[in-house]
Design a protein around this motif. Structure first.
Motif, PDB file in Angstrom:
ATOM      1  N   ARG A  69       0.680  -1.373   0.295  1.00 10.57           N
ATOM      2  CA  ARG A  69      -0.016   0.116  -0.093  1.00 10.57           C
ATOM      3  C   ARG A  69       1.300   0.765   0.209  1.00 10.57           C
ATOM      4  O   ARG A  69       0.614   2.435  -0.181  1.00 10.57           O
ATOM      5  N   ARG A  70       2.459   0.884   0.068  1.00  9.00           N
ATOM      6  CA  ARG A  70       2.945   2.643   0.409  1.00  9.00           C
ATOM      7  C   ARG A  70       2.914   3.034  -1.263  1.00  9.00           C
ATOM      8  O   ARG A  70       3.072   4.987  -0.538  1.00  9.00           O
TER       9      ARG A  70
ATOM     10  N   GLY B 158       5.297  11.963   2.834  1.00  9.95           N
ATOM     11  CA  GLY B 158       5.955  13.195   3.991  1.00  9.95           C
ATOM     12  C   GLY B 158       7.501  14.378   3.626  1.00  9.95           C
ATOM     13  O   GLY B 158       7.542  15.073   4.159  1.00  9.95           O
ATOM     14  N   ASN B 159       8.569  13.473   3.646  1.00 11.98           N
ATOM     15  CA  ASN B 159       9.712  13.502   3.513  1.00 11.98           C
ATOM     16  C   ASN B 159      10.216  14.326   2.005  1.00 11.98           C
ATOM     17  O   ASN B 159      11.017  14.574   1.961  1.00 11.98           O
ATOM     18  N   ILE B 160       8.666  14.921   1.439  1.00 22.08           N
ATOM     19  CA  ILE B 160       9.493  15.338   0.422  1.00 22.08           C
ATOM     20  C   ILE B 160       9.801  16.681   0.341  1.00 22.08           C
ATOM     21  O   ILE B 160       9.089  17.808   1.338  1.00 22.08           O
TER      22      ILE B 160
ATOM     23  N   ILE C 288      -1.072  16.563  -2.043  1.00 22.22           N
ATOM     24  CA  ILE C 288      -1.252  17.280  -0.754  1.00 22.22           C
ATOM     25  C   ILE C 288       0.061  16.331  -0.191  1.00 22.22           C
ATOM     26  O   ILE C 288       0.199  14.638   0.011  1.00 22.22           O
ATOM     27  N   ASN C 289       0.573  16.396   0.899  1.00 23.89           N
ATOM     28  CA  ASN C 289       1.579  15.731   1.484  1.00 23.89           C
ATOM     29  C   ASN C 289       0.669  15.165   2.509  1.00 23.89           C
ATOM     30  O   ASN C 289       0.046  15.472   3.451  1.00 23.89           O
ATOM     31  N   ARG C 290       0.985  13.553   2.513  1.00 23.47           N
ATOM     32  CA  ARG C 290       0.734  12.274   3.233  1.00 23.47           C
ATOM     33  C   ARG C 290       0.561  12.766   5.043  1.00 23.47           C
ATOM     34  O   ARG C 290      -0.118  12.286   5.430  1.00 23.47           O
ATOM     35  N   GLY C 291       1.742  13.743   5.404  1.00 24.07           N
ATOM     36  CA  GLY C 291       2.121  13.227   6.693  1.00 24.07           C
ATOM     37  C   GLY C 291       1.056  14.384   7.550  1.00 24.07           C
ATOM     38  O   GLY C 291       0.892  14.492   8.660  1.00 24.07           O
ATOM     39  N   LEU C 292       0.335  15.123   6.071  1.00 25.66           N
ATOM     40  CA  LEU C 292      -0.838  16.041   7.014  1.00 25.66           C
ATOM     41  C   LEU C 292      -1.551  15.549   7.488  1.00 25.66           C
ATOM     42  O   LEU C 292      -2.722  16.332   8.326  1.00 25.66           O
ATOM     43  N   TYR C 293      -2.142  14.597   7.218  1.00 22.42           N
ATOM     44  CA  TYR C 293      -3.015  13.740   7.641  1.00 22.42           C
ATOM     45  C   TYR C 293      -3.132  12.280   7.500  1.00 22.42           C
ATOM     46  O   TYR C 293      -3.871  11.804   8.251  1.00 22.42           O
ATOM     47  N   VAL C 294      -1.587  11.323   7.207  1.00 26.96           N
ATOM     48  CA  VAL C 294      -2.528   9.863   7.433  1.00 26.96           C
ATOM     49  C   VAL C 294      -0.878   9.649   8.297  1.00 26.96           C
ATOM     50  O   VAL C 294       0.135  10.573   8.167  1.00 26.96           O
ATOM     51  N   ASP C 295      -0.990   8.699   9.239  1.00 25.86           N
ATOM     52  CA  ASP C 295       0.352   8.283   9.812  1.00 25.86           C
ATOM     53  C   ASP C 295       0.926   7.619   8.952  1.00 25.86           C
ATOM     54  O   ASP C 295       0.443   6.288   8.330  1.00 25.86           O
ATOM     55  N   GLU C 296       2.340   7.511   8.413  1.00 21.61           N
ATOM     56  CA  GLU C 296       2.433   7.249   7.651  1.00 21.61           C
ATOM     57  C   GLU C 296       3.037   5.691   7.983  1.00 21.61           C
ATOM     58  O   GLU C 296       3.840   4.989   7.044  1.00 21.61           O
ATOM     59  N   GLY C 297       3.514   5.410   9.105  1.00 19.45           N
ATOM     60  CA  GLY C 297       3.992   4.833   9.827  1.00 19.45           C
ATOM     61  C   GLY C 297       2.625   2.785   9.549  1.00 19.45           C
ATOM     62  O   GLY C 297       2.620   1.610   8.708  1.00 19.45           O
TER      63      GLY C 297
ATOM     64  N   LEU D  25      -0.083   3.875   8.302  1.00 14.41           N
ATOM     65  CA  LEU D  25      -1.629   4.300   7.088  1.00 14.41           C
ATOM     66  C   LEU D  25      -2.901   4.882   7.549  1.00 14.41           C
ATOM     67  O   LEU D  25      -3.862   4.345   6.706  1.00 14.41           O
ATOM     68  N   SER D  26      -2.865   4.839   8.649  1.00 18.35           N
ATOM     69  CA  SER D  26      -4.084   5.432   9.629  1.00 18.35           C
ATOM     70  C   SER D  26      -4.317   7.245   9.552  1.00 18.35           C
ATOM     71  O   SER D  26      -3.424   7.892   9.604  1.00 18.35           O
ATOM     72  N   LYS D  27      -6.016   7.128   9.494  1.00 24.16           N
ATOM     73  CA  LYS D  27      -6.131   8.410   9.285  1.00 24.16           C
ATOM     74  C   LYS D  27      -5.264   9.662  10.943  1.00 24.16           C
ATOM     75  O   LYS D  27      -5.602   8.616  11.600  1.00 24.16           O
ATOM     76  N   ARG D  28      -4.694  10.527  10.786  1.00 25.04           N
ATOM     77  CA  ARG D  28      -4.631  11.107  11.705  1.00 25.04           C
ATOM     78  C   ARG D  28      -5.797  12.126  12.695  1.00 25.04           C
ATOM     79  O   ARG D  28      -6.979  12.363  11.217  1.00 25.04           O
ATOM     80  N   PRO D  29      -5.921  12.580  13.500  1.00 30.09           N
ATOM     81  CA  PRO D  29      -6.721  13.320  13.832  1.00 30.09           C
ATOM     82  C   PRO D  29      -7.074  14.459  12.904  1.00 30.09           C
ATOM     83  O   PRO D  29      -8.418  15.203  13.226  1.00 30.09           O
ATOM     84  N   GLU D  30      -5.750  14.746  12.672  1.00 32.21           N
ATOM     85  CA  GLU D  30      -6.207  16.039  11.801  1.00 32.21           C
ATOM     86  C   GLU D  30      -6.753  15.669  10.567  1.00 32.21           C
ATOM     87  O   GLU D  30      -6.656  16.579   9.723  1.00 32.21           O
ATOM     88  N   PHE D  31      -6.962  14.700  10.524  1.00 34.62           N
ATOM     89  CA  PHE D  31      -7.628  14.382   8.949  1.00 34.62           C
ATOM     90  C   PHE D  31      -9.153  14.937   8.536  1.00 34.62           C
ATOM     91  O   PHE D  31      -8.704  15.996   7.278  1.00 34.62           O
ATOM     92  N   ASP D  32      -9.386  15.444   9.838  1.00 33.93           N
ATOM     93  CA  ASP D  32     -11.135  16.209   9.368  1.00 33.93           C
ATOM     94  C   ASP D  32     -10.391  17.941   9.165  1.00 33.93           C
ATOM     95  O   ASP D  32     -11.695  18.608   8.392  1.00 33.93           O
TER      96      ASP D  32
END
Length: 295
Positions: A50-51, A176-178, A247-256, A258-265
């Motif tokens: 899924r990466r 997120g590391n871009i 969109i930088n995934r680090g804004l809304y996904v835990d990249e470890g 791959l679940s939604k972060r609290p900031e998703f909404d």
């Protein structure tokens, strides 16, 4: 599950009750249905494969139909088939026989393992434990790629016919590391317009401005200027504009995980505002009878 030719489950169009704005939103890389036979043929575990996905991007833009625009969303994963490529960008090393002469085997994307049927995910993680048959590869293109693009073309054509203009927003995410080359700038968003060839400069500048005003670090074209979809469908001189948004995934996904972060909404709400602002911007241009021109 496995996909079959003609299967309507390959993708879906989330339609507005009535299309009221000249936009089409497209999420080609956020599919989450992995065919069982594909997983069985893979070297990778269910997390690693899924990466390369654009995780939950279709959910981030879920308000598009409510705002009056269709949203086309893939169900198949990018690792299985990448519709943001030419139809036959294929790596001959992946197949057990000769490819047809019309296949593009020499593109940079093929060389990097990221053709229409990808060889790798993420950073050089090989997908397959065996070579694919040529028939199997071509069947994915016939059964999924071609119907997907036929659907996208219909949405664009219908929008253009109705409004005299169509703005395609091709929705993606990036690791997120871009960072921008030669700097420590880590963009939150990248707007790609193929260096001014796929959309008007006014549209690109408006998109950057709206995101920046919300406090995001937004840049244009670097390192992502847009892929096949942006390049293929953007014809600004004909009123067909295509922008890619990363969109930088680090804004809304835990990249470890791959679940939604609290900031998703909060990010989804910001993108809903962004979509409204873009629609208002195009409406203002139309009302003033000013053409959106390419650079």
């Amino acid at each position: 599950m496995d996909f079959n030719a003609g299967d309507p489950e390959h993708f879906e169009v989330r339609e507005p009750a009535r299309q009221t704005i000249p936009f089409v939103y497209n999420s080609p890389h956020s599919g989450r249905c992995y065919p069982e036979s594909f997983l069985a043929d893979s070297n990778l575990d269910s997390m690693s494969i899924r990466r390369s996905a654009d995780h939950y991007v279709d959910d981030l833009f879920a308000d598009a139909p409510e705002l009056g625009a269709p949203l086309l969303a893939a169900h198949f994963p990018r690792a299985y088939l990448d519709v943001n490529r030419e139809p036959f960008e294929l790596d001959p090393r992946m197949f057990d026989g000769p490819l047809p002469p019309y296949a593009n085997i020499g593109s940079m994307r093929v060389a990097g393992g990221l053709g229409t049927i990808p060889r790798i995910v993420a950073e050089n993680m090989d997908i397959y434990r065996r070579k694919l048959s040529v028939a199997e590869g071509l069947s994915r293109i016939e059964a999924i790629y071609k119907p997907y693009h036929a659907c996208l073309r219909r949405l664009i054509a219908a929008t253009h016919a109705r409004f005299g203009i169509c703005v395609l927003i091709d929705c993606h995410s990036m690791p997120g590391n871009i960072r921008l080359s030669g700097s420590n700038v880590k963009p939150d968003f990248i707007i790609g317009d193929r260096y001014g060839t796929s959309a008007s400069a006014e549209l690109s500048r408006a998109a950057l401005s709206f995101l920046s005003e919300m406090g995001f670090a937004a840049v244009r074209n670097k390192p992502y200027a847009g892929g096949f979809i942006t390049e293929h469908y953007g014809r600004p001189v004909r009123g067909l504009h295509a922008l890619q948004i990363e969109i930088n995934r680090g804004l809304y996904v835990d990249e470890g995980t791959l679940s939604k972060r609290p900031e998703f909404d909060a990010i989804a709400a910001a993108l809903s505002l962004f979509m409204r602002q873009m629609a208002d911007f195009v409406a203002d241009f139309s009302a003033s009878d000013t053409a959106l021109a390419a650079e």
